[in-house]
Scaffold this motif. Sequence first.
Motif, mmCIF file in Angstrom:
data_model
loop_
_atom_site.group_PDB
_atom_site.id
_atom_site.type_symbol
_atom_site.label_atom_id
_atom_site.label_comp_id
_atom_site.label_asym_id
_atom_site.label_seq_id
_atom_site.Cartn_x
_atom_site.Cartn_y
_atom_site.Cartn_z
ATOM 1 N N CYS A 177 1.584 -2.658 -11.843
ATOM 2 C CA CYS A 177 2.916 -2.391 -12.404
ATOM 3 C C CYS A 177 2.882 -2.316 -13.931
ATOM 4 O O CYS A 177 3.482 -1.412 -14.532
ATOM 5 C CB CYS A 177 3.898 -3.475 -11.959
ATOM 6 S SG CYS A 177 4.339 -3.415 -10.211
ATOM 7 N N GLU A 178 2.198 -3.260 -14.544
ATOM 8 C CA GLU A 178 2.125 -3.276 -16.009
ATOM 9 C C GLU A 178 1.442 -2.012 -16.544
ATOM 10 O O GLU A 178 1.857 -1.448 -17.557
ATOM 11 C CB GLU A 178 1.372 -4.523 -16.481
ATOM 12 C CG GLU A 178 2.088 -5.839 -16.213
ATOM 13 C CD GLU A 178 3.334 -6.020 -17.064
ATOM 14 O OE1 GLU A 178 3.307 -5.643 -18.255
ATOM 15 O OE2 GLU A 178 4.332 -6.543 -16.538
ATOM 16 N N THR A 179 0.414 -1.554 -15.829
ATOM 17 C CA THR A 179 -0.322 -0.369 -16.291
ATOM 18 C C THR A 179 0.492 0.899 -16.095
ATOM 19 O O THR A 179 0.535 1.778 -16.979
ATOM 20 C CB THR A 179 -1.673 -0.261 -15.550
ATOM 21 O OG1 THR A 179 -2.377 -1.500 -15.655
ATOM 22 C CG2 THR A 179 -2.538 0.837 -16.154
ATOM 23 N N VAL A 180 1.159 1.026 -14.953
ATOM 24 C CA VAL A 180 2.002 2.206 -14.714
ATOM 25 C C VAL A 180 3.112 2.275 -15.755
ATOM 26 O O VAL A 180 3.380 3.346 -16.329
ATOM 27 C CB VAL A 180 2.606 2.171 -13.294
ATOM 28 C CG1 VAL A 180 3.662 3.266 -13.130
ATOM 29 C CG2 VAL A 180 1.519 2.362 -12.245
ATOM 30 N N LEU A 181 3.754 1.151 -16.033
ATOM 31 C CA LEU A 181 4.826 1.137 -17.032
ATOM 32 C C LEU A 181 4.303 1.494 -18.414
ATOM 33 O O LEU A 181 4.985 2.169 -19.195
ATOM 34 C CB LEU A 181 5.490 -0.245 -17.056
ATOM 35 C CG LEU A 181 6.433 -0.535 -15.878
ATOM 36 C CD1 LEU A 181 6.757 -2.021 -15.805
ATOM 37 C CD2 LEU A 181 7.716 0.286 -15.999
ATOM 38 N N VAL B 99 0.839 -1.204 0.000
ATOM 39 C CA VAL B 99 0.000 0.000 0.000
ATOM 40 C C VAL B 99 0.874 1.253 0.000
ATOM 41 O O VAL B 99 0.568 2.240 -0.685
ATOM 42 C CB VAL B 99 -0.967 0.002 1.206
ATOM 43 C CG1 VAL B 99 -1.607 1.370 1.379
ATOM 44 C CG2 VAL B 99 -2.050 -1.050 1.006
ATOM 45 N N GLY B 100 1.973 1.232 0.756
ATOM 46 C CA GLY B 100 2.882 2.369 0.750
ATOM 47 C C GLY B 100 3.425 2.639 -0.635
ATOM 48 O O GLY B 100 3.466 3.780 -1.110
ATOM 49 N N ILE B 101 3.835 1.575 -1.314
ATOM 50 C CA ILE B 101 4.329 1.712 -2.688
ATOM 51 C C ILE B 101 3.233 2.227 -3.609
ATOM 52 O O ILE B 101 3.454 3.109 -4.448
ATOM 53 C CB ILE B 101 4.862 0.356 -3.186
ATOM 54 C CG1 ILE B 101 6.259 0.132 -2.612
ATOM 55 C CG2 ILE B 101 4.893 0.271 -4.700
ATOM 56 C CD1 ILE B 101 6.797 -1.240 -2.813
ATOM 57 N N SER B 102 2.036 1.688 -3.442
ATOM 58 C CA SER B 102 0.935 2.074 -4.326
ATOM 59 C C SER B 102 0.567 3.550 -4.165
ATOM 60 O O SER B 102 0.025 4.157 -5.096
ATOM 61 C CB SER B 102 -0.294 1.204 -4.067
ATOM 62 O OG SER B 102 -0.958 1.563 -2.868
ATOM 63 N N ALA B 103 0.865 4.124 -2.991
ATOM 64 C CA ALA B 103 0.554 5.545 -2.780
ATOM 65 C C ALA B 103 1.307 6.420 -3.780
ATOM 66 O O ALA B 103 0.747 7.370 -4.345
ATOM 67 C CB ALA B 103 0.904 5.951 -1.348
ATOM 68 N N ALA B 104 2.586 6.101 -4.001
ATOM 69 C CA ALA B 104 3.371 6.862 -4.977
ATOM 70 C C ALA B 104 2.798 6.702 -6.376
ATOM 71 O O ALA B 104 2.720 7.669 -7.157
ATOM 72 C CB ALA B 104 4.829 6.408 -4.944
ATOM 73 N N LEU B 105 2.367 5.485 -6.703
ATOM 74 C CA LEU B 105 1.832 5.217 -8.043
ATOM 75 C C LEU B 105 0.449 5.840 -8.222
ATOM 76 O O LEU B 105 0.112 6.323 -9.311
ATOM 77 C CB LEU B 105 1.776 3.707 -8.277
ATOM 78 C CG LEU B 105 3.087 2.951 -8.024
ATOM 79 C CD1 LEU B 105 2.923 1.477 -8.369
ATOM 80 C CD2 LEU B 105 4.233 3.571 -8.814
ATOM 81 N N GLU B 106 -0.337 5.867 -7.150
ATOM 82 C CA GLU B 106 -1.654 6.495 -7.227
ATOM 83 C C GLU B 106 -1.518 8.010 -7.344
ATOM 84 O O GLU B 106 -2.263 8.653 -8.098
ATOM 85 C CB GLU B 106 -2.495 6.135 -6.007
ATOM 86 C CG GLU B 106 -3.929 6.643 -6.095
ATOM 87 C CD GLU B 106 -4.823 6.121 -4.986
ATOM 88 O OE1 GLU B 106 -6.046 6.336 -5.079
ATOM 89 O OE2 GLU B 106 -4.316 5.503 -4.030
#
Length: 479
Positions: free
Chosen positions: A342-346, A246-253
Amino acid sequence: MKMTNANILSARYATSEINNIFSEKQKIIYERELWLAVLKAQKELGLDISDKEIVKFEKALSKIDLDLIKKIEVKTKHDVKARIEAYVQTARAGEYIHRGMTSRDLTDNVEQMQIKKALEIIFGKLVAILKQFCDKAEEYQGIVLTARTHHQPAQPTLLGRRIAMWAEELIWHLRDLESFLENYPLRGIKGPVGTQFDMLNLLGNKEKLRLLEQKLAQKLGFKQVLQATGQVYPRSLDYKLGTCLVGISAALENFAKGMRLMAGYELVTEGFSAGQVGSSAMPHKMNTRSSERICGFCELLKMYADGASRLSGDQWEEGDVSCSVVRRVIIPDVFYVMDGLCETVLTVLKNMGTYPAMIEKELERYLPFLASTEILITAVKAGIGREEAHELIKKYAVKEALKIRDQGAENNNLIKLLAQDPVFKNKGITKEVLDKILKHKKHFMGNADHQIQEVVKQAEKLFFKKYKKFSSYKPKDIF
Protein backbone atom coordinates in the motif's frame (compact mmCIF):
# COMPACT_ATOMS: atom_id res chain seq x y z
CA MET A 1 23.66 -16.62 23.00
CA LYS A 2 21.87 -17.79 19.84
CA MET A 3 22.16 -15.35 16.95
CA THR A 4 18.85 -14.28 15.39
CA ASN A 5 18.05 -12.27 12.26
CA ALA A 6 15.44 -9.57 11.74
CA ASN A 7 12.40 -10.18 9.57
CA ILE A 8 13.33 -8.30 6.38
CA LEU A 9 9.70 -7.52 5.51
CA SER A 10 9.10 -6.01 8.93
CA ALA A 11 12.40 -4.12 9.01
CA ARG A 12 12.40 -2.76 5.47
CA TYR A 13 8.81 -2.32 4.29
CA ALA A 14 6.23 -2.23 7.09
CA THR A 15 5.24 0.96 8.93
CA SER A 16 5.48 1.35 12.70
CA GLU A 17 1.69 0.91 13.05
CA ILE A 18 1.70 -2.58 11.59
CA ASN A 19 5.00 -3.52 13.19
CA ASN A 20 3.62 -2.56 16.58
CA ILE A 21 0.60 -4.86 16.22
CA PHE A 22 2.82 -7.89 15.61
CA SER A 23 5.66 -7.02 17.98
CA GLU A 24 6.42 -9.47 20.78
CA LYS A 25 5.63 -6.97 23.52
CA GLN A 26 2.39 -5.77 21.95
CA LYS A 27 1.18 -9.34 21.51
CA ILE A 28 1.74 -9.92 25.22
CA ILE A 29 -0.23 -6.74 25.97
CA TYR A 30 -3.10 -8.03 23.81
CA GLU A 31 -2.99 -11.33 25.74
CA ARG A 32 -3.16 -9.50 29.03
CA GLU A 33 -6.00 -7.30 27.76
CA LEU A 34 -7.90 -10.45 26.86
CA TRP A 35 -7.24 -12.04 30.26
CA LEU A 36 -8.42 -8.84 31.93
CA ALA A 37 -11.55 -8.68 29.78
CA VAL A 38 -12.41 -12.28 30.73
CA LEU A 39 -11.55 -11.62 34.39
CA LYS A 40 -13.80 -8.55 34.59
CA ALA A 41 -16.63 -10.35 32.80
CA GLN A 42 -16.29 -13.26 35.24
CA LYS A 43 -16.54 -10.85 38.19
CA GLU A 44 -19.61 -9.17 36.70
CA LEU A 45 -21.18 -12.59 36.23
CA GLY A 46 -20.76 -13.56 39.88
CA LEU A 47 -17.27 -14.99 40.44
CA ASP A 48 -15.58 -13.94 43.67
CA ILE A 49 -12.76 -11.68 42.48
CA SER A 50 -11.83 -8.55 44.43
CA ASP A 51 -11.36 -5.19 42.74
CA LYS A 52 -7.91 -4.99 44.32
CA GLU A 53 -6.77 -8.09 42.43
CA ILE A 54 -8.07 -6.71 39.15
CA VAL A 55 -6.27 -3.40 39.79
CA LYS A 56 -3.02 -5.29 40.36
CA PHE A 57 -3.33 -6.93 36.95
CA GLU A 58 -4.28 -3.61 35.33
CA LYS A 59 -1.20 -1.88 36.75
CA ALA A 60 1.06 -4.66 35.51
CA LEU A 61 -0.45 -4.71 32.03
CA SER A 62 2.53 -3.10 30.29
CA LYS A 63 5.23 -4.27 32.70
CA ILE A 64 6.67 -6.94 30.45
CA ASP A 65 9.81 -8.86 31.43
CA LEU A 66 10.76 -10.89 28.36
CA ASP A 67 13.71 -12.48 30.15
CA LEU A 68 11.43 -13.75 32.90
CA ILE A 69 8.98 -15.18 30.37
CA LYS A 70 11.78 -16.97 28.50
CA LYS A 71 13.24 -18.30 31.73
CA ILE A 72 9.89 -19.83 32.70
CA GLU A 73 9.34 -21.22 29.21
CA VAL A 74 12.70 -23.02 29.29
CA LYS A 75 11.40 -24.87 32.34
CA THR A 76 7.76 -25.42 31.29
CA LYS A 77 8.34 -25.92 27.54
CA HIS A 78 5.02 -24.12 27.09
CA ASP A 79 4.79 -20.52 25.91
CA VAL A 80 1.28 -19.75 27.23
CA LYS A 81 2.01 -21.25 30.68
CA ALA A 82 5.15 -19.11 30.84
CA ARG A 83 3.23 -15.92 30.08
CA ILE A 84 0.55 -16.77 32.64
CA GLU A 85 3.11 -17.27 35.41
CA ALA A 86 5.07 -14.17 34.41
CA TYR A 87 1.96 -11.97 34.48
CA VAL A 88 0.89 -13.27 37.90
CA GLN A 89 4.42 -12.77 39.31
CA THR A 90 4.75 -9.27 37.84
CA ALA A 91 1.31 -8.23 39.12
CA ARG A 92 1.97 -9.85 42.52
CA ALA A 93 -1.62 -10.97 42.36
CA GLY A 94 -3.56 -14.13 43.01
CA GLU A 95 -3.90 -16.84 40.36
CA TYR A 96 -7.13 -15.51 38.85
CA ILE A 97 -6.30 -15.19 35.15
CA HIS A 98 -6.89 -17.93 32.59
CA ARG A 99 -9.47 -19.72 34.74
CA GLY A 100 -11.78 -21.87 32.64
CA MET A 101 -9.56 -21.27 29.58
CA THR A 102 -7.24 -23.33 27.44
CA SER A 103 -4.24 -22.07 25.45
CA ARG A 104 -6.21 -21.63 22.25
CA ASP A 105 -8.76 -19.50 24.07
CA LEU A 106 -5.88 -17.10 24.42
CA THR A 107 -3.79 -17.52 21.27
CA ASP A 108 -6.52 -17.83 18.64
CA ASN A 109 -8.50 -14.86 19.96
CA VAL A 110 -5.36 -12.73 20.21
CA GLU A 111 -4.34 -13.65 16.67
CA GLN A 112 -7.80 -12.64 15.51
CA MET A 113 -7.43 -9.34 17.37
CA GLN A 114 -4.16 -8.73 15.54
CA ILE A 115 -5.67 -9.67 12.18
CA LYS A 116 -8.64 -7.36 12.67
CA LYS A 117 -6.60 -4.40 13.90
CA ALA A 118 -4.08 -4.76 11.06
CA LEU A 119 -6.79 -5.30 8.47
CA GLU A 120 -8.58 -2.11 9.51
CA ILE A 121 -5.36 -0.15 8.86
CA ILE A 122 -4.78 -1.85 5.52
CA PHE A 123 -8.39 -1.31 4.46
CA GLY A 124 -8.04 2.40 5.10
CA LYS A 125 -4.92 2.59 2.95
CA LEU A 126 -6.66 0.71 0.16
CA VAL A 127 -9.48 3.26 0.20
CA ALA A 128 -6.78 5.95 -0.14
CA ILE A 129 -5.31 4.08 -3.12
CA LEU A 130 -8.74 3.90 -4.75
CA LYS A 131 -9.14 7.65 -4.22
CA GLN A 132 -5.79 8.30 -5.88
CA PHE A 133 -6.72 6.02 -8.78
CA CYS A 134 -9.93 8.00 -9.31
CA ASP A 135 -8.14 11.34 -9.03
CA LYS A 136 -5.53 10.25 -11.58
CA ALA A 137 -8.23 8.88 -13.90
CA GLU A 138 -9.89 12.29 -13.97
CA GLU A 139 -6.59 14.18 -14.17
CA TYR A 140 -5.53 12.16 -17.24
CA GLN A 141 -8.95 12.07 -18.87
CA GLY A 142 -7.75 14.36 -21.66
CA ILE A 143 -4.62 12.36 -22.59
CA VAL A 144 -5.14 10.16 -25.66
CA LEU A 145 -2.63 7.33 -25.98
CA THR A 146 -2.10 4.09 -27.86
CA ALA A 147 -3.99 1.21 -26.27
CA ARG A 148 -2.46 -2.24 -26.64
CA THR A 149 -3.78 -5.78 -26.69
CA HIS A 150 -1.32 -8.69 -26.72
CA HIS A 151 1.18 -5.83 -26.21
CA GLN A 152 0.52 -4.72 -29.80
CA PRO A 153 -0.96 -1.33 -30.77
CA ALA A 154 -4.75 -1.78 -31.01
CA GLN A 155 -6.89 1.40 -30.83
CA PRO A 156 -6.58 4.77 -29.11
CA THR A 157 -7.74 5.11 -25.50
CA LEU A 158 -7.48 7.61 -22.67
CA LEU A 159 -4.78 7.30 -20.05
CA GLY A 160 -7.45 8.13 -17.49
CA ARG A 161 -9.60 5.29 -18.80
CA ARG A 162 -6.71 2.85 -18.40
CA ILE A 163 -6.37 3.89 -14.75
CA ALA A 164 -10.15 3.64 -14.28
CA MET A 165 -9.89 0.04 -15.48
CA TRP A 166 -7.56 -0.76 -12.56
CA ALA A 167 -9.72 1.28 -10.17
CA GLU A 168 -12.81 -0.73 -11.08
CA GLU A 169 -11.00 -4.00 -10.46
CA LEU A 170 -9.94 -2.69 -7.05
CA ILE A 171 -13.52 -1.66 -6.23
CA TRP A 172 -14.89 -5.18 -6.67
CA HIS A 173 -12.26 -6.81 -4.51
CA LEU A 174 -12.38 -4.04 -1.91
CA ARG A 175 -16.08 -4.79 -1.50
CA ASP A 176 -15.17 -8.40 -0.67
CA LEU A 177 -12.60 -7.26 1.88
CA GLU A 178 -15.09 -4.85 3.45
CA SER A 179 -17.57 -7.70 3.82
CA PHE A 180 -14.89 -9.98 5.30
CA LEU A 181 -13.92 -7.33 7.84
CA GLU A 182 -17.53 -6.55 8.72
CA ASN A 183 -18.47 -10.20 9.28
CA TYR A 184 -15.22 -11.62 10.65
CA PRO A 185 -16.22 -13.78 13.66
CA LEU A 186 -14.36 -14.16 16.93
CA ARG A 187 -13.55 -17.69 18.10
CA GLY A 188 -14.55 -16.92 21.66
CA ILE A 189 -13.97 -19.01 24.81
CA LYS A 190 -14.50 -22.60 23.73
CA GLY A 191 -12.13 -24.69 25.84
CA PRO A 192 -10.04 -27.71 24.80
CA VAL A 193 -12.54 -29.32 22.41
CA GLY A 194 -15.04 -26.52 21.76
CA THR A 195 -17.79 -27.59 24.20
CA GLN A 196 -17.07 -24.75 26.68
CA PHE A 197 -17.27 -27.32 29.47
CA ASP A 198 -14.69 -25.71 31.76
CA MET A 199 -16.02 -22.15 31.54
CA LEU A 200 -19.60 -23.38 31.88
CA ASN A 201 -18.60 -25.35 34.96
CA LEU A 202 -16.91 -22.26 36.41
CA LEU A 203 -19.77 -19.81 35.73
CA GLY A 204 -22.57 -22.19 36.56
CA ASN A 205 -25.09 -21.65 33.75
CA LYS A 206 -25.36 -21.22 29.98
CA GLU A 207 -26.79 -17.70 30.06
CA LYS A 208 -23.74 -16.44 31.95
CA LEU A 209 -21.53 -18.21 29.44
CA ARG A 210 -23.36 -16.49 26.58
CA LEU A 211 -23.01 -13.11 28.28
CA LEU A 212 -19.28 -13.65 28.87
CA GLU A 213 -18.65 -14.25 25.17
CA GLN A 214 -20.85 -11.29 24.26
CA LYS A 215 -18.92 -8.99 26.59
CA LEU A 216 -15.61 -10.31 25.26
CA ALA A 217 -16.61 -9.78 21.62
CA GLN A 218 -17.72 -6.20 22.34
CA LYS A 219 -14.48 -5.47 24.18
CA LEU A 220 -12.38 -6.80 21.32
CA GLY A 221 -14.44 -5.10 18.59
CA PHE A 222 -16.19 -8.13 17.05
CA LYS A 223 -19.87 -8.23 16.11
CA GLN A 224 -20.32 -11.97 16.19
CA VAL A 225 -18.83 -15.09 17.78
CA LEU A 226 -18.50 -18.58 16.33
CA GLN A 227 -20.92 -20.97 18.03
CA ALA A 228 -19.58 -24.48 17.47
CA THR A 229 -15.92 -24.20 16.52
CA GLY A 230 -13.41 -26.65 18.01
CA GLN A 231 -10.14 -25.95 19.77
CA VAL A 232 -9.06 -23.74 16.84
CA TYR A 233 -11.15 -21.51 14.64
CA PRO A 234 -11.45 -22.81 11.05
CA ARG A 235 -8.22 -22.13 9.18
CA SER A 236 -10.32 -21.63 6.07
CA LEU A 237 -10.92 -18.13 7.49
CA ASP A 238 -7.19 -17.45 7.07
CA TYR A 239 -7.42 -18.74 3.52
CA LYS A 240 -10.44 -16.51 2.85
CA LEU A 241 -8.44 -13.53 4.06
CA GLY A 242 -5.54 -14.54 1.81
CA THR A 243 -7.75 -14.82 -1.27
CA CYS A 244 -9.33 -11.43 -0.55
CA LEU A 245 -5.90 -9.82 -0.36
CA VAL A 246 -4.68 -11.57 -3.51
CA GLY A 247 -7.76 -10.32 -5.38
CA ILE A 248 -6.99 -6.78 -4.30
CA SER A 249 -3.32 -7.17 -5.16
CA ALA A 250 -4.27 -8.18 -8.72
CA ALA A 251 -5.55 -4.66 -9.41
CA LEU A 252 -2.39 -3.16 -7.90
CA GLU A 253 -0.11 -5.52 -9.81
CA ASN A 254 -1.89 -4.72 -13.07
CA PHE A 255 -1.30 -1.03 -12.33
CA ALA A 256 2.38 -1.62 -11.56
CA LYS A 257 2.93 -3.67 -14.71
CA GLY A 258 1.15 -0.99 -16.72
CA MET A 259 3.50 1.60 -15.24
CA ARG A 260 6.55 -0.53 -16.06
CA LEU A 261 5.46 -1.06 -19.65
CA MET A 262 4.50 2.57 -20.23
CA ALA A 263 7.72 3.79 -18.64
CA GLY A 264 9.64 1.49 -20.97
CA TYR A 265 8.16 3.45 -23.89
CA GLU A 266 8.95 6.73 -22.07
CA LEU A 267 5.27 7.63 -21.80
CA VAL A 268 5.06 8.00 -18.01
CA THR A 269 7.30 8.13 -14.95
CA GLU A 270 6.83 6.88 -11.40
CA GLY A 271 9.13 9.69 -10.31
CA PHE A 272 12.90 9.82 -9.89
CA SER A 273 14.05 11.81 -6.87
CA ALA A 274 17.21 13.88 -6.53
CA GLY A 275 20.11 11.62 -5.62
CA GLN A 276 18.32 8.44 -6.72
CA VAL A 277 20.42 5.89 -8.63
CA GLY A 278 18.90 3.56 -11.23
CA SER A 279 21.94 1.38 -11.86
CA SER A 280 25.38 1.03 -10.30
CA ALA A 281 26.81 0.40 -13.78
CA MET A 282 24.65 2.54 -16.12
CA PRO A 283 24.32 6.14 -14.90
CA HIS A 284 21.50 6.97 -17.34
CA LYS A 285 19.07 4.39 -15.96
CA MET A 286 15.85 5.59 -14.30
CA ASN A 287 14.29 2.27 -13.39
CA THR A 288 10.71 1.77 -12.24
CA ARG A 289 12.03 0.17 -9.11
CA SER A 290 8.94 0.92 -6.99
CA SER A 291 6.55 -0.55 -9.54
CA GLU A 292 8.80 -3.62 -9.71
CA ARG A 293 8.64 -3.84 -5.92
CA ILE A 294 4.84 -3.79 -6.10
CA CYS A 295 4.94 -6.81 -8.40
CA GLY A 296 7.26 -8.59 -5.98
CA PHE A 297 4.90 -7.92 -3.06
CA CYS A 298 2.00 -9.33 -5.06
CA GLU A 299 3.89 -12.54 -5.76
CA LEU A 300 4.52 -12.93 -2.03
CA LEU A 301 0.80 -12.53 -1.31
CA LYS A 302 0.00 -15.34 -3.74
CA MET A 303 2.58 -17.48 -2.00
CA TYR A 304 1.07 -16.79 1.43
CA ALA A 305 -2.45 -17.47 0.15
CA ASP A 306 -1.19 -20.78 -1.20
CA GLY A 307 0.29 -21.53 2.22
CA ALA A 308 -3.02 -20.72 3.90
CA SER A 309 -4.83 -22.97 1.43
CA ARG A 310 -2.70 -25.89 2.59
CA LEU A 311 -3.93 -25.40 6.16
CA SER A 312 -7.53 -24.99 5.11
CA GLY A 313 -9.43 -28.21 5.83
CA ASP A 314 -6.43 -29.81 7.54
CA GLN A 315 -7.54 -29.68 11.19
CA TRP A 316 -7.94 -33.13 12.79
CA GLU A 317 -11.20 -33.72 14.68
CA GLU A 318 -11.62 -30.83 17.15
CA GLY A 319 -8.20 -29.40 16.33
CA ASP A 320 -4.42 -29.74 16.47
CA VAL A 321 -1.39 -27.47 16.27
CA SER A 322 0.13 -28.71 13.00
CA CYS A 323 -0.78 -25.31 11.52
CA SER A 324 1.19 -23.38 14.13
CA VAL A 325 4.57 -23.11 12.40
CA VAL A 326 3.08 -22.00 9.08
CA ARG A 327 0.74 -19.45 10.66
CA ARG A 328 3.53 -17.92 12.75
CA VAL A 329 5.08 -16.94 9.41
CA ILE A 330 2.02 -16.21 7.29
CA ILE A 331 -0.09 -14.06 9.63
CA PRO A 332 2.43 -11.29 10.42
CA ASP A 333 4.19 -11.47 7.06
CA VAL A 334 1.04 -11.06 4.99
CA PHE A 335 0.40 -7.77 6.77
CA TYR A 336 4.01 -6.60 6.47
CA VAL A 337 3.68 -7.23 2.73
CA MET A 338 0.26 -5.58 2.42
CA ASP A 339 1.51 -2.55 4.32
CA GLY A 340 4.59 -2.24 2.14
CA LEU A 341 2.44 -2.76 -0.94
CA CYS A 342 0.00 0.00 0.00
CA GLU A 343 2.74 2.46 0.92
CA THR A 344 4.58 1.79 -2.35
CA VAL A 345 1.48 2.08 -4.56
CA LEU A 346 0.55 5.37 -2.89
CA THR A 347 4.10 6.65 -3.40
CA VAL A 348 4.04 5.77 -7.11
CA LEU A 349 0.66 7.47 -7.54
CA LYS A 350 1.88 10.56 -5.68
CA ASN A 351 4.99 10.91 -7.86
CA MET A 352 3.49 9.70 -11.16
CA GLY A 353 3.93 11.96 -14.17
CA THR A 354 3.44 11.84 -17.94
CA TYR A 355 5.51 12.71 -21.01
CA PRO A 356 2.89 14.21 -23.38
CA ALA A 357 5.32 14.69 -26.28
CA MET A 358 6.27 11.00 -26.28
CA ILE A 359 2.64 9.93 -25.92
CA GLU A 360 1.68 12.07 -28.92
CA LYS A 361 4.65 10.86 -30.97
CA GLU A 362 3.72 7.21 -30.40
CA LEU A 363 0.07 7.92 -31.18
CA GLU A 364 0.91 9.66 -34.46
CA ARG A 365 3.16 6.79 -35.47
CA TYR A 366 0.47 4.17 -35.01
CA LEU A 367 -2.69 6.18 -35.66
CA PRO A 368 -3.38 4.86 -39.19
CA PHE A 369 -3.12 1.31 -37.82
CA LEU A 370 -5.26 2.19 -34.81
CA ALA A 371 -7.95 3.54 -37.15
CA SER A 372 -8.05 0.34 -39.21
CA THR A 373 -11.34 -0.88 -37.68
CA GLU A 374 -13.07 2.38 -38.62
CA ILE A 375 -11.53 2.27 -42.09
CA LEU A 376 -12.91 -1.26 -42.41
CA ILE A 377 -16.41 -0.09 -41.46
CA THR A 378 -16.11 2.82 -43.93
CA ALA A 379 -15.21 0.38 -46.70
CA VAL A 380 -18.14 -1.90 -45.84
CA LYS A 381 -20.55 1.05 -45.86
CA ALA A 382 -19.20 2.02 -49.31
CA GLY A 383 -20.13 -1.43 -50.65
CA ILE A 384 -16.87 -3.38 -50.39
CA GLY A 385 -17.21 -6.89 -48.94
CA ARG A 386 -16.00 -7.10 -45.37
CA GLU A 387 -13.44 -9.85 -45.96
CA GLU A 388 -12.19 -8.23 -49.17
CA ALA A 389 -11.73 -4.91 -47.36
CA HIS A 390 -10.07 -6.67 -44.41
CA GLU A 391 -7.58 -8.37 -46.72
CA LEU A 392 -6.73 -5.12 -48.54
CA ILE A 393 -6.18 -3.17 -45.32
CA LYS A 394 -4.09 -6.01 -43.87
CA LYS A 395 -1.90 -6.15 -46.98
CA TYR A 396 -0.96 -2.48 -46.83
CA ALA A 397 -0.84 -2.31 -43.00
CA VAL A 398 1.60 -5.22 -42.72
CA LYS A 399 3.74 -3.72 -45.50
CA GLU A 400 3.95 -0.38 -43.69
CA ALA A 401 4.55 -1.98 -40.30
CA LEU A 402 7.48 -4.00 -41.65
CA LYS A 403 8.90 -0.91 -43.36
CA ILE A 404 8.77 1.03 -40.10
CA ARG A 405 10.39 -1.85 -38.19
CA ASP A 406 12.92 -2.99 -40.80
CA GLN A 407 13.95 0.38 -42.17
CA GLY A 408 13.12 2.69 -39.29
CA ALA A 409 10.78 4.72 -41.49
CA GLU A 410 9.35 7.75 -39.72
CA ASN A 411 6.20 8.15 -41.82
CA ASN A 412 3.24 5.79 -41.83
CA ASN A 413 1.83 5.77 -45.39
CA LEU A 414 -1.09 3.39 -44.86
CA ILE A 415 -3.70 6.06 -45.68
CA LYS A 416 -1.94 7.06 -48.90
CA LEU A 417 -1.60 3.44 -50.06
CA LEU A 418 -5.26 2.63 -49.36
CA ALA A 419 -6.43 5.78 -51.16
CA GLN A 420 -4.45 4.70 -54.24
CA ASP A 421 -5.87 1.17 -54.30
CA PRO A 422 -8.30 0.66 -57.25
CA VAL A 423 -10.96 -1.02 -55.12
CA PHE A 424 -11.07 1.90 -52.69
CA LYS A 425 -10.90 4.42 -55.55
CA ASN A 426 -13.84 2.84 -57.35
CA LYS A 427 -15.96 3.15 -54.23
CA GLY A 428 -15.09 6.81 -53.71
CA ILE A 429 -12.92 6.28 -50.64
CA THR A 430 -10.43 9.07 -51.25
CA LYS A 431 -7.49 10.25 -49.20
CA GLU A 432 -9.64 13.13 -47.99
CA VAL A 433 -12.22 10.67 -46.68
CA LEU A 434 -9.56 8.66 -44.90
CA ASP A 435 -7.74 11.74 -43.54
CA LYS A 436 -11.02 12.90 -42.06
CA ILE A 437 -11.15 9.70 -40.01
CA LEU A 438 -7.77 10.52 -38.45
CA LYS A 439 -8.36 14.23 -37.96
CA HIS A 440 -10.17 14.19 -34.63
CA LYS A 441 -8.49 11.72 -32.31
CA LYS A 442 -11.09 12.19 -29.59
CA HIS A 443 -13.80 10.49 -31.65
CA PHE A 444 -11.88 7.21 -31.33
CA MET A 445 -12.55 7.25 -27.58
CA GLY A 446 -15.99 5.74 -27.87
CA ASN A 447 -17.51 5.62 -24.38
CA ALA A 448 -14.21 6.12 -22.52
CA ASP A 449 -15.12 9.48 -20.90
CA HIS A 450 -18.38 8.10 -19.57
CA GLN A 451 -16.70 4.95 -18.28
CA ILE A 452 -14.23 7.00 -16.23
CA GLN A 453 -17.02 8.99 -14.62
CA GLU A 454 -19.07 5.90 -13.85
CA VAL A 455 -16.14 4.28 -12.03
CA VAL A 456 -15.50 7.47 -10.04
CA LYS A 457 -19.20 7.69 -9.10
CA GLN A 458 -19.23 4.08 -7.98
CA ALA A 459 -16.14 4.58 -5.82
CA GLU A 460 -17.65 7.71 -4.31
CA LYS A 461 -20.91 5.96 -3.51
CA LEU A 462 -19.39 2.77 -2.07
CA PHE A 463 -16.32 4.07 -0.24
CA PHE A 464 -15.43 7.76 -0.27
CA LYS A 465 -18.59 9.02 1.45
CA LYS A 466 -18.52 6.18 3.97
CA TYR A 467 -14.79 6.28 4.73
CA LYS A 468 -13.96 9.94 4.18
CA LYS A 469 -11.18 9.99 6.79
CA PHE A 470 -9.20 7.32 4.90
CA SER A 471 -9.26 9.04 1.51
CA SER A 472 -6.71 11.71 2.43
CA TYR A 473 -4.05 9.33 3.82
CA LYS A 474 -0.53 10.16 2.62
CA PRO A 475 2.22 7.51 2.36
CA LYS A 476 5.27 7.44 4.57
CA ASP A 477 8.73 7.69 2.99
CA ILE A 478 9.80 4.35 1.50
CA PHE A 479 13.26 2.90 0.86
